[in-house]
Design an enzyme around this catalytic site. Structure first.
Site, mmCIF file in Angstrom:
data_model
loop_
_atom_site.group_PDB
_atom_site.id
_atom_site.type_symbol
_atom_site.label_atom_id
_atom_site.label_comp_id
_atom_site.label_asym_id
_atom_site.label_seq_id
_atom_site.Cartn_x
_atom_site.Cartn_y
_atom_site.Cartn_z
ATOM 1 N N ASP A 14 4.362 -0.955 0.181
ATOM 2 C CA ASP A 14 3.786 -0.312 1.357
ATOM 3 C C ASP A 14 3.629 -1.362 2.454
ATOM 4 O OD1 ASP A 14 2.622 1.846 2.753
ATOM 5 O OD2 ASP A 14 0.628 1.111 2.274
ATOM 6 N N ASP A 16 1.259 -1.036 5.789
ATOM 7 C CA ASP A 16 -0.112 -1.184 6.278
ATOM 8 C C ASP A 16 -1.082 -1.301 5.103
ATOM 9 O OD1 ASP A 16 0.119 -0.916 9.249
ATOM 10 O OD2 ASP A 16 1.115 0.930 8.658
#
Length: 260
Positions: A14, A16
């Protein structure tokens, strides 16, 4: 009895909360990416954000000091385009979204139209238009199939949360009775399309994320080893509330480097 997994050859991570937070690189992120390149591991950086193209996101990461080639970024918009072209190649769509989504659909040969489209495709946008939502409701009511890039109900901003794709999708659903098919996380479809992109196998792929309800659950459902880092949305105390567990819980991406 647990089956022995092969050493990880491929990585999904991922963005953020794992690599960056509020436009700043998190400690260890640059070193993590450097190690992937040094060991020649195939990888993709994933995001549910459908606003930006991979080129936009690569430039955003570069501004934080992280160098990720645009071909190593996989967004919910790309996953949505991949899904639609597998379902109905060369179809048509009425699209509510920004460049990340319209570009992805254009590149797979989709025609964007507000006249009898095959699909209504809803993505993230910073300026939702009441007129566009009204048109989407009428098209879905006439039989267009309803697709949304991701189910996130809010997005962050310096002033506080903003309504996001899931909130607008709920409005269309209430008006039409039609539930959208969400392509992005936590749908494991997003991970499977990402793995296809880099020719990865679930037995030798690790997913790194900061959210139990999207990254970890989708990783588990896609058959991946999962690493939860505590540098984003999930605190250690939150983990026990969920009926599933990640393979590993680590403080940050800096602690993941030794697994590569």
């Amino acid at each position: 009895m647990t089956t022995e997994r092969t050493p990880p050859e491929c990585w999904l991570t991922d963005m953020d909360g794992v690599l960056v937070h509020e436009e700043k690189a998190l400690p260890g992120a640059a070193e993590f990416l450097d190690r992937l390149l040094e060991k020649q591991r195939r990888f993709l950086v994933l995001t549910n954000n459908s606003i930006f193209t991979p080129r936009d996101l690569a430039a955003r990461l570069t501004r934080t000091g992280l160098h990720v080639p645009e071909e190593s970024i996989w967004t919910s918009a790309l996953a949505t385009a991949d899904f639609l072209t597998s379902q109905l190649p060369g179809g048509s769509a009425y699209v509510i979204g920004e460049a990340g989504l319209t570009t992805a659909l254009h590149e797979v040969g989709y025609v964007m139209t507000d006249t009898d489209p095959d699909y209504v495709v809803l993505g993230e946008t910073r300026t939702y238009s009441f007129e566009a939502i009204t048109r989407a409701i009428r098209l879905v009511g006439r039989g267009a199939r309803f697709i949304a890039t991701n189910p996130d109900v809010t997005g962050p901003s310096p002033e506080g949360p903003l309504p996001a794709t899931g909130s607008v999708a709920a409005m269309i659903t209430r008006a039409t009775g039609a539930e959208p098919y969400f392509v992005g996380k936590p749908n494991p479809m997003m991970f499977r399309s990402a793995m296809n992109r880099i020719q990865a196998h679930s037995e030798s792929t690790i997913m790194v994320g900061d959210r139990m309800d999207t990254d970890v659950v989708a990783g588990i459902e896609a058959g991946l080893e999962t690493v939860l880092v505590l540098s984003g949305s999930t605190a250690a105390a939150d983990v026990t509330r969920f009926p599933f567990r990640p393979s590993r819980i680590l403080n940050s991406i800096a602690d993941v480097i030794d697994l590569i």
